[in-house]
Each structure stands twice: as C-alpha cells, then as structure tokens.
Design a protein around this motif. Structure first.
Motif, mmCIF file in Angstrom:
data_model
loop_
_atom_site.group_PDB
_atom_site.id
_atom_site.type_symbol
_atom_site.label_atom_id
_atom_site.label_comp_id
_atom_site.label_asym_id
_atom_site.label_seq_id
_atom_site.Cartn_x
_atom_site.Cartn_y
_atom_site.Cartn_z
ATOM 1 N N SER A 171 0.842 -1.121 -0.028
ATOM 2 C CA SER A 171 -0.061 0.032 0.124
ATOM 3 C C SER A 171 0.885 1.355 -0.028
ATOM 4 O O SER A 171 2.139 1.226 0.362
ATOM 5 N N ALA A 172 0.541 2.253 -0.191
ATOM 6 C CA ALA A 172 1.151 3.648 -0.473
ATOM 7 C C ALA A 172 1.617 3.783 0.797
ATOM 8 O O ALA A 172 2.591 4.543 1.042
ATOM 9 N N ASP A 173 0.691 3.701 1.998
ATOM 10 C CA ASP A 173 1.048 3.982 3.653
ATOM 11 C C ASP A 173 2.021 3.244 3.897
ATOM 12 O O ASP A 173 3.015 3.730 4.652
ATOM 13 N N TYR A 207 1.391 2.713 -8.875
ATOM 14 C CA TYR A 207 0.460 3.470 -8.120
ATOM 15 C C TYR A 207 -0.900 3.800 -8.980
ATOM 16 O O TYR A 207 -0.357 4.288 -10.184
ATOM 17 N N ASP A 210 -4.259 8.469 -7.292
ATOM 18 C CA ASP A 210 -4.749 8.910 -5.610
ATOM 19 C C ASP A 210 -3.707 8.136 -4.622
ATOM 20 O O ASP A 210 -3.371 8.834 -4.021
ATOM 21 N N ALA A 211 -3.335 6.903 -4.956
ATOM 22 C CA ALA A 211 -2.120 6.263 -4.107
ATOM 23 C C ALA A 211 -1.028 7.085 -4.265
ATOM 24 O O ALA A 211 -0.240 7.242 -3.270
ATOM 25 N N ARG A 214 -1.226 10.086 -1.961
ATOM 26 C CA ARG A 214 -1.045 9.769 -0.701
ATOM 27 C C ARG A 214 0.425 9.703 -0.216
ATOM 28 O O ARG A 214 0.793 9.915 0.777
ATOM 29 N N TYR A 215 1.006 8.741 -0.972
ATOM 30 C CA TYR A 215 2.563 8.476 -0.900
ATOM 31 C C TYR A 215 3.337 9.966 -0.965
ATOM 32 O O TYR A 215 4.187 10.119 0.120
ATOM 33 N N ARG A 217 2.648 12.912 -0.389
ATOM 34 C CA ARG A 217 2.458 13.871 0.888
ATOM 35 C C ARG A 217 2.953 13.164 2.107
ATOM 36 O O ARG A 217 3.259 13.911 2.843
ATOM 37 N N ALA A 218 2.977 11.746 2.246
ATOM 38 C CA ALA A 218 3.421 11.167 3.334
ATOM 39 C C ALA A 218 4.912 11.139 3.635
ATOM 40 O O ALA A 218 5.662 11.067 4.669
#
Length: 367
Positions: A171-173, A207, A210-211, A214-215, A217-218
């Motif tokens: 997952s991107a997270d 990705y 959207d993924a 998220r990546y 930005r994290a």
C-alpha cells in the motif's frame, strides 16, 4: 582504422543469467536476466559486443522477439561501414518499426567494434568529458522495511551514497513508512559524516494517481530527493498531479520515456522534472546521449540506467555516456548478475571517527 571496418557477421545470442539477488518491483520480481548478447564481426576480424534485456512491459520485447528482429535487420546492415552509426540507425528504422532493444544491442556492438578497431575507449567516441566521477545508485526494495534498512546500511558502509527504494510493492501508506525509515537513517548518517546522500524511490507504474498522491504527501518532509514513474507510463495528467503535489521532490519519468518527443511532452505538461534514460528504450547510445543533452536544455535531471538484469556488457556501454552528458544529477544505476561483478571505488570519509571506513561510491571515468 585497422583494415576494412565493414560489417561481416551479426550474431544474436540468447542468454538467461541468474541474479545475485532477486529484485522486487511493482508488477514483477526479476530472479533471472533474460537478455540477448549481440556479436558483430567486421571484415577484418575485429569483434564488438552489445546487449539488451527483454522488457515486455517497457519496450514490448522478449528474447525471442529481439532474436527475430536482429535477424530481420541483418540484411540491411551487412557490408555497411561499422563507424556509420547514424546510417545504421536510419537503415534499421527503415527496415523495422520499434524494436528499440534489438536496435540498441546492435548500436552498442557497433560502438564497441569501432572503439576496439581504433584503439579508443568508448567514451572517446562521444566528445569532451564533462565529469570524471558520478554516484552509483544502490537499489533496495522488498515489502520488509527492516530488511530494506539493513541492506541500505550495508550498501552505505560499502561506500554507496545514492540509493533507489523500490515502492509500489504494498500500500502507499506502507511504502511511505518504509521510505521514511530508510531516508531518516541514511540522511542522518550522511549528515554525521558531512557527506551528501541522494535518495530516490521508484514505483515502476505501480500506483494509481490517488495512491501516488498519498505517498508523496506522506514522504514530503523526509528528505526524499526524487520519485520515479509513480503512475502508468502514458498517464501524463496523473504524473502532473503528483508533480504539483510534491514541489520539493523531483518527479522523474522512466517507462514513459522512449523518445525525444516523450521528454518534451513530459516537460511541457509539467509531468516530470527528470528522466531515466536507457539505451533499450531509446534505440542506442547515440539516442541516449542526445536525450541527455535535450534534458539539460530543458532543465531536467537525468539518471542513466540499464534495465534490471543487464550484465556488464550493457553497463559498460552506458557508463561512457555519463561523463559526457551536460548534467547527471540523479546518479548511475547498475544491477548485478552472477555472471559479472561491478568494480567499485570508494574514497574513505575521514571527517568523523564514526564515519571511518565509509566511502563514496563512484563510477570512475578512465582515459
């Protein structure tokens, strides 16, 4: 030149080489390198070697298709002057559309042959040298953050100061957490040693937009320097959205770059500020060199790279381009097979006792 430098024989050879360690990336794990070595012999008996990796999802080519393409193009190349690189490229393009990997293997072999015939190293065929050292990227990537960190620290201790983290594996997270861990550790270590450390990540199109958002930005504040091919190769809208969301991270294109026109499109759409240049995508060394010059004119950073699994033949061919392109801000990527070992030169860092024994990995240009 020594004797007649006319092309006499073109011989493609299929090989399958075991990787020293499987390389995980989005969509595939490379455990063996399925490549084509290509041998060209001139009328005077001098031989040059080229290579290209099968890359079905990048160039659309397999070993079988490259073998067939090389055989198809052979008749238009036999008896040609081996040092007429531009003429050979035109002849190949006229004989066959696409098949950039097969064309690159032939182009590399011609350059090697001419260098051997004239007693000149390959770099001397490309003009003035711009630099004599460059960082070599160490590639790390798995779905195990602790294992990646151990590998990155081992590579750092071995002298590497440029790294690429493969993402798009989970997952991107989860990928972001792994990236932050590696970045924090290596950046702190390099700061303690008073050295620069380049860290990148590469999603290999893994990705969704959207993924990828998220990546980025994290990882925005963790020291990641550039992020390669976050979304599908031809999704320039998605690339542009990711680039706009990450002003402090240079977004680079890899699978999306197959020509000078692709570079210009990414630049004009603000979809990438850098590009990964490979001979197999561009059709040869001359095209790679010109792509590097174009990137420089557009203010884009570059990484000169081989496809994962290409052996010392392709790596030795791509290396001489790096000293000649006007700028080379994103390092030089190499991979390892059991069939060859890369030579690394490390200069010891002496600023702090804790840094003793560390070194700066460099691929050195040799005259």
């Amino acid at each position: 030149m020594v004797g007649k430098l006319q092309i006499k024989v073109i011989e493609p050879i299929a090989v399958s080489l075991p990787m020293k360690k499987p390389v995980q990336m989005a969509g595939e794990t490379v455990a063996r390198a399925d490549n084509v070595l290509l041998r060209i012999e001139a009328e005077n008996g001098i031989v040059g070697w080229g290579e290209a990796a099968a890359a079905p999802t990048m160039t659309g080519e397999t070993v079988a298709s490259m073998m067939a393409a090389a055989a198809h193009m052979t008749p238009v190349l036999l008896k040609r002057a081996a040092d007429d690189f531009a003429g050979a490229a035109v002849a190949m393009d006229a004989a066959m559309y696409g098949n950039s990997g097969a064309k690159a293997a032939i182009d590399i072999a011609l350059h090697d042959l001419v260098g051997r015939a004239t007693g000149r190293p390959l770099h001397a065929l490309f003009g003035p040298v711009q630099r004599r050292t460059m960082p070599v990227l160490a590639v790390v990537g798995s779905d195990d953050a602790a294992a990646d960190l151990r590998e990155a620290q081992a590579r750092y201790a071995a002298g590497y100061r440029a790294f690429k983290i493969k993402v798009g594996l989970a997952s991107a997270d989860a990928d972001a957490e792994r990236t932050r861990l590696v970045c924090a550790t290596l950046k702190a270590q390099s700061k303690e040693c008073g050295e620069d450390c380049l860290i990148s990540s590469d999603a290999n199109q893994g990705y969704s937009t959207d993924a990828a958002l998220r990546y980025v930005r994290a990882v925005a504040d963790c020291g990641l320097d550039f992020f390669e091919q976050p979304v599908e190769a031809h999704d320039l809208d998605g690339m542009a959205q990711v680039a706009a969301a990450a002003p402090d991270i240079w977004i680079g294109a890899d699978e999306g770059i197959h020509s000078a026109d692709d570079i210009v499109r990414h630049h004009e759409r603000k979809a990438a500020r850098g590009a990964s240049l490979k001979a197999i995508k561009l059709g040869g060394l001359r095209a790679l060199f010109e792509a590097g010059r174009l990137c420089h004119r557009l203010g884009m950073r570059i990484n000169i790279s081989c496809k994962t699994g290409e052996s010392s033949v392709a790596s030795a061919a791509a290396g001489p381009n790096a000293p000649h392109v006007p700028q080379h801000a994103r390092g030089r990527t190499l991979t390892k097979t059991d069939a060859c070992r890369r030579r690394r030169r490390c200069a010891a860092a002496r600023r702090e006792r804790s840094c003793r024994g560390a070194g700066r990995a460099r691929a050195r240009h040799r005259g």
